[in-house]
Design an enzyme around this catalytic site. Sequence first.
Site, PDB file in Angstrom:
ATOM      1  N   SER A  25      40.041 -34.507  12.630  1.00  0.00           N
ATOM      2  CA  SER A  25      40.114 -33.276  13.435  1.00  0.00           C
ATOM      3  C   SER A  25      41.552 -32.793  13.582  1.00  0.00           C
ATOM      4  O   SER A  25      41.812 -31.784  14.231  1.00  0.00           O
ATOM      5  CB  SER A  25      39.495 -33.511  14.819  1.00  0.00           C
ATOM      6  N   ASN A 112      38.155 -41.311  24.226  1.00  0.00           N
ATOM      7  CA  ASN A 112      37.092 -40.499  24.826  1.00  0.00           C
ATOM      8  C   ASN A 112      37.531 -39.848  26.142  1.00  0.00           C
ATOM      9  O   ASN A 112      37.287 -38.665  26.372  1.00  0.00           O
ATOM     10  CB  ASN A 112      35.834 -41.345  25.051  1.00  0.00           C
ATOM     11  N   THR A 157      21.297   8.404  31.777  1.00  0.00           N
ATOM     12  CA  THR A 157      20.352   7.276  31.759  1.00  0.00           C
ATOM     13  C   THR A 157      19.554   7.501  30.495  1.00  0.00           C
ATOM     14  O   THR A 157      19.312   8.656  30.106  1.00  0.00           O
ATOM     15  CB  THR A 157      19.426   7.247  33.002  1.00  0.00           C
ATOM     16  N   HIS A 158      19.169   6.437  29.831  1.00  0.00           N
ATOM     17  CA  HIS A 158      18.478   6.524  28.527  1.00  0.00           C
ATOM     18  C   HIS A 158      19.317   7.308  27.512  1.00  0.00           C
ATOM     19  O   HIS A 158      18.765   7.908  26.602  1.00  0.00           O
ATOM     20  CB  HIS A 158      17.108   7.192  28.664  1.00  0.00           C
ATOM     21  N   SER A 279      40.578   6.595   6.964  1.00  0.00           N
ATOM     22  CA  SER A 279      39.684   6.141   5.909  1.00  0.00           C
ATOM     23  C   SER A 279      40.443   6.184   4.594  1.00  0.00           C
ATOM     24  O   SER A 279      41.340   7.008   4.414  1.00  0.00           O
ATOM     25  CB  SER A 279      38.473   7.072   5.866  1.00  0.00           C
ATOM     26  N   LYS A 285      39.163  11.697   8.403  1.00  0.00           N
ATOM     27  CA  LYS A 285      38.633  10.763   9.395  1.00  0.00           C
ATOM     28  C   LYS A 285      39.678  10.033  10.219  1.00  0.00           C
ATOM     29  O   LYS A 285      40.772   9.741   9.781  1.00  0.00           O
ATOM     30  CB  LYS A 285      37.762   9.708   8.692  1.00  0.00           C
ATOM     31  N   ASN A 287      39.217   6.712  12.650  1.00  0.00           N
ATOM     32  CA  ASN A 287      38.162   5.763  13.036  1.00  0.00           C
ATOM     33  C   ASN A 287      38.518   4.959  14.281  1.00  0.00           C
ATOM     34  O   ASN A 287      39.662   4.555  14.443  1.00  0.00           O
ATOM     35  CB  ASN A 287      37.894   4.805  11.875  1.00  0.00           C
ATOM     36  N   GLU A 292      35.494  -0.808  17.850  1.00  0.00           N
ATOM     37  CA  GLU A 292      34.473  -1.363  16.954  1.00  0.00           C
ATOM     38  C   GLU A 292      34.694  -2.863  16.756  1.00  0.00           C
ATOM     39  O   GLU A 292      33.750  -3.655  16.757  1.00  0.00           O
ATOM     40  CB  GLU A 292      34.518  -0.651  15.602  1.00  0.00           C
ATOM     41  N   TYR A 319      29.828 -40.759  25.005  1.00  0.00           N
ATOM     42  CA  TYR A 319      30.514 -40.005  23.955  1.00  0.00           C
ATOM     43  C   TYR A 319      29.778 -40.143  22.627  1.00  0.00           C
ATOM     44  O   TYR A 319      29.287 -41.217  22.273  1.00  0.00           O
ATOM     45  CB  TYR A 319      31.964 -40.509  23.778  1.00  0.00           C
ATOM     46  N   GLN A 324      33.330 -33.769  18.954  1.00  0.00           N
ATOM     47  CA  GLN A 324      34.531 -33.265  18.288  1.00  0.00           C
ATOM     48  C   GLN A 324      34.351 -31.793  17.895  1.00  0.00           C
ATOM     49  O   GLN A 324      35.328 -31.065  17.736  1.00  0.00           O
ATOM     50  CB  GLN A 324      34.821 -34.122  17.049  1.00  0.00           C
ATOM     51  N   LYS A 327      35.732 -28.312  19.901  1.00  0.00           N
ATOM     52  CA  LYS A 327      37.064 -27.715  19.953  1.00  0.00           C
ATOM     53  C   LYS A 327      37.215 -26.397  19.232  1.00  0.00           C
ATOM     54  O   LYS A 327      37.758 -25.437  19.790  1.00  0.00           O
ATOM     55  CB  LYS A 327      38.090 -28.720  19.420  1.00  0.00           C
TER      56      LYS A 327
END
Length: 461
Positions: A25, A112, A157-158, A279, A285, A287, A292, A319, A324, A327
Site C-alpha cells: 500500500s 492495526n 416547481t417541477h 469548444s 460556444k 461551456n 458540469e 482487522y 487497506q 484509504k
Amino acid sequence: MTEQKTWSQRFESALHPAIARFNASIGFDIELIEYDLTGSVAHAQMLAHTGIISESEGEQLVAGLEQIRQEYRQESFHPGIDAEDVHFAVERRLTEIVGDVGKKLHTARSRNDQVGTDTRLYLRDQIEQIRVQVREFQGVLLDLASDNVETIIPGYTHLQRAQPVSLAHHLLAYFEMAQRDWERLGEVYRRTNISPLGCGALAGTTFPIDRHYTASLLNFGDVYANSLDGVSDRDFAIEFLCAASLIAVHLSRLSEEVILWASEEFAFVKLKDSCATGSSIMPQKKNPDVPELVRGKAGRIFGHLQAMLVLMKGLPLAYNKDLQEDKEALFDAVKTVKASLEAMTILLKEGLEFRQERLAQAVASDFSNATDVADYLAARGVPFREAYNLVGKVVRTCLATGKLLYDLSLEEWRELHPAIDEDIYEAIAPHQVVAARNSYGGTGFEQVRKALDFARSQMTG
Ligand code: ARG
C-alpha cells in the site's frame, strides 16, 4: 541494500514479486506519513513515560522520527515497494538512522492500531480544512445574496414557473444546506477524534501502556473502549463519506441550476471567461465546464461511499486486510470534495454574473402571479378554492388571447369578480408578489433580510 525481511523468521522465502506489488500500500499510504510519524512520536513518548523503554531510548526514537519527517519534507525519503506500507517504511528507516533501538518502537503496538490512528489523524485534519472551505463557500453565497435581496427570479416547481422569489432567498437555500454540511462535518469530527492507539493487534497488550497519555498527546477527545472495535471500526470513514456525499449533492444541485441558467433558453446568468471554456469546433460556444465537472465528480464520491459500505458489511472482527482498501476511497473523496468546493466558490465569487434585465423580463412575462390573484380574492372573503377556480378560468382566457394578467382591464377583472379593485395591479406586480410572502422562512424581502442577518451570525460559530 541487504535483504531485510519484513515479517518474522517464520517465512522461508520471499514474496512473489507480483504478490508483493498486490499486497503493498506504500504507493498510496505514503500520504499518511506525517500522521504516522506524529502517532509514532506519541507512542515512543508513552513507552518512555511508562518506563517500558528508557527515557534516552524514547528520545532517540523521537529524534529519528523527526529526522524522517525532515527527509520526507525535503523529498529525500522514497521508500520502495519492498517496504510494503508506510508503517514498515518508517520503522525500517528509523532503524537505519538510530540503530537497534529503532526496533523497540513497535513494542506494545500493532500496525492495526497504528493504521487506525494514522487514518483518524489524517481525516481529522482534512475535516478541519473542508469545514474552512465550506465557510468560504457560505461567505460567497452570503455576499451574493446581500447584493441581490431585491433581485427577483422565477421560482420553479417541477421546473415549471411557480412563484417569483428573491434571488437572495434562492441563494440562502444553498447557504442553509452548507450550514448543515458544516455542522455535520463537526459531528463526524467528534466521532473521528477517538484514539484506537494501544488496542494492539486486536486484544490490547501485555505491556503497562497508557492509552490516555498517547490520546492526550495526539489531542484525541477520547479512546476506544473496546480493542476489537478500535482496530476494526471504520464507521467514522463511512460517516465522512456520507457527509462528503451530501456536500457533493448540494454542489451538484447548484451546478445543475447554473448550467440551466447559463443556457440560452434561461439566460439568467452570463459565465465569465475566467470560469468557462470554449469548444474545439463550435466557435460561438461557451461551456459551463466548472459546474458540469462538479456535477460529474459527485458520482465519484457516492461511489466511494458505496465501496466503503460494501467493504465493511461482511468483515468479521477484527482487522482484515480488506481494510487497506479504505484509504484510496477516503483520499480520493477528500481531494474531490475539496476541489469541488474550491471551484464552486471561485465560480460564484467571480465566474458568473446575473443578467438583471433578463430576470426582470422573465418575472414580468408569465403567470407566476396567478396565486396572488387567488390570495387577493381569498383575503376579500372568497373561499380560496373558489378563487383558485376563477383565476384558472382567467388564465385560460389570457392564454387563448395572448395576454398576461397585467393586461386585463379593470372591467375585465370586475367581470371575474366584483370584489376586485384598482389595487389588483399592485398586488400582482412581481415586487409586491415577492414582498407579500412575509411568512417566516418565506421569500418576502423583510424575511430575507432577517434570514441574511441570521445567516451572518451563524458564520461566527
Ligand atoms: N497497510 C495496512 C493497512 O492499510 C496496515 C495494517 C496491516 N496490518 C496487518 N495485520 N497486515 O490496512
